[in-house]
Design an enzyme around this catalytic site. Sequence first.
Site, mmCIF file in Angstrom:
data_model
loop_
_atom_site.group_PDB
_atom_site.id
_atom_site.type_symbol
_atom_site.label_atom_id
_atom_site.label_comp_id
_atom_site.label_asym_id
_atom_site.label_seq_id
_atom_site.Cartn_x
_atom_site.Cartn_y
_atom_site.Cartn_z
ATOM 1 N N LYS A 50 -7.687 -4.605 4.887
ATOM 2 C CA LYS A 50 -6.353 -4.273 5.386
ATOM 3 C C LYS A 50 -5.353 -5.380 5.055
ATOM 4 C CE LYS A 50 -8.137 -0.559 7.143
ATOM 5 N NZ LYS A 50 -8.153 0.628 6.250
ATOM 6 N N GLU B 55 -4.615 -0.780 -1.288
ATOM 7 C CA GLU B 55 -5.933 -0.820 -0.647
ATOM 8 C C GLU B 55 -6.864 0.108 -1.428
ATOM 9 O OE1 GLU B 55 -6.062 0.174 3.545
ATOM 10 O OE2 GLU B 55 -8.254 0.289 3.532
ATOM 11 N N GLN C 124 8.206 -13.443 21.760
ATOM 12 C CA GLN C 124 7.807 -14.837 21.984
ATOM 13 C C GLN C 124 8.423 -15.769 20.931
ATOM 14 O OE1 GLN C 124 3.671 -15.324 23.503
ATOM 15 N NE2 GLN C 124 3.360 -13.311 22.562
ATOM 16 N N CYS D 11 -2.105 -2.264 7.809
ATOM 17 C CA CYS D 11 -2.083 -3.222 6.694
ATOM 18 C C CYS D 11 -0.871 -4.140 6.702
ATOM 19 C CB CYS D 11 -2.203 -2.472 5.373
ATOM 20 S SG CYS D 11 -3.837 -1.737 5.192
ATOM 21 N N ASP E 178 0.782 -1.240 0.000
ATOM 22 C CA ASP E 178 0.000 0.000 0.000
ATOM 23 C C ASP E 178 0.818 1.298 0.000
ATOM 24 O OD1 ASP E 178 -1.854 -1.990 0.268
ATOM 25 O OD2 ASP E 178 -2.783 -1.219 2.093
ATOM 26 N N LYS F 30 -6.732 -4.818 -2.975
ATOM 27 C CA LYS F 30 -7.409 -5.424 -1.820
ATOM 28 C C LYS F 30 -8.403 -4.434 -1.212
ATOM 29 C CE LYS F 30 -3.540 -4.332 1.314
ATOM 30 N NZ LYS F 30 -4.243 -3.471 2.246
ATOM 31 N N VAL G 171 3.179 0.368 4.210
ATOM 32 C CA VAL G 171 2.466 1.168 5.217
ATOM 33 C C VAL G 171 1.030 0.666 5.361
ATOM 34 C CG1 VAL G 171 3.885 3.190 4.799
ATOM 35 C CG2 VAL G 171 1.794 2.928 3.484
ATOM 36 N N THR G 172 0.437 0.926 6.559
ATOM 37 C CA THR G 172 1.129 1.364 7.755
ATOM 38 C C THR G 172 1.462 0.141 8.600
ATOM 39 O OG1 THR G 172 -0.905 1.666 9.065
ATOM 40 C CG2 THR G 172 -0.122 3.571 7.821
HETATM 41 N N1 TIU Z 1 -2.683 0.480 4.237
HETATM 42 C C1 TIU Z 1 -3.116 0.756 5.472
HETATM 43 O O1 TIU Z 1 -2.399 0.578 6.438
HETATM 44 N N2 TIU Z 1 -4.400 1.300 5.569
HETATM 45 C C2 TIU Z 1 -4.802 2.115 6.588
HETATM 46 O O2 TIU Z 1 -5.948 2.534 6.636
HETATM 47 N N3 TIU Z 1 -3.853 2.483 7.502
HETATM 48 C C3 TIU Z 1 -4.003 3.342 8.552
HETATM 49 O O3 TIU Z 1 -3.061 3.438 9.345
HETATM 50 N N4 TIU Z 1 -5.093 4.042 8.668
#
Ligand code: TIU
Length: 239
Positions: A132, A72, A202, A162, A24, A129, A157-158
């Site tokens: 997430k 996304e 862990q 995701c 993403d 997609k 990210v993030t």
């Molecule tokens: N790609 C992804 O992480 N989508 C999000 O909406 N991330 C947020 O941190 N909001």
Amino acid sequence: MAIIPAEPYDFTFDPASIALVIIDMQRDFVYPGGFGEVLGNDTSLLLKAVPPTEKVLEAARKAGLYIIHTREGHRADLSDLWPAKKARGRLKTTIGEEGPMGRILVRGEHGHGIIDELKPRPGEPVVDKPGKGAFYATDFSELLKSRNIRQLIVCGVTTEVCVTTTVREANDRGYDCLVLDDCVASYFPEFQDYALRMIKAQGGIFGWVSNSAKALPVLEKIRSKKSGGQRPARRRAAE
Ligand code: TIU
């Protein structure tokens, strides 16, 4: 086999069965005016992941690794957007509405696109997609199976949304995931820290964590071995 120093212990992999997955890296998340900003975030925090990810992408290309990008986003008619996702946050401007980079998080809009620095090349699948995680409602799993991929190097990210969702989904499907900590980014520095700690805690409950400085020399060695004549002609021609 190749080895990248990592936590909680070294990450060992076969270059033929590992994929680089870049999650993403879209304008909608890393630039102002997109989904990241309408959620109330400072998008500039994500930009620091771009230069190291560019280097890893370049090295992975030269090494001949399988590379997959994800985005996304939703269909233009929003038929794949759950009402719960649309309503979440009680946002003034939300998914599907016009922003400065086009309709927010809608496929085909400028904001939905991957940033120029990490633009996919022909032969590098892009997985669209609606959620997430990269596995939900996509052909990500089939792409990995078609190439006998067992391990993933994950950037994007993030970190706590995701990236982590995808790593957890992959973990339950039997994949090993290595996350490069400088090639992932969050709007929240404390979430970045804890998300990475949760992956490697862990005994590596969800996977391994390393960084680009440790991964790059290993990827670069794979390149020199392949340029010695092992790289399939099909891949050479695609470059
Ligand atoms: N790609 C992804 O992480 N989508 C999000 O909406 N991330 C947020 O941190 N909001």
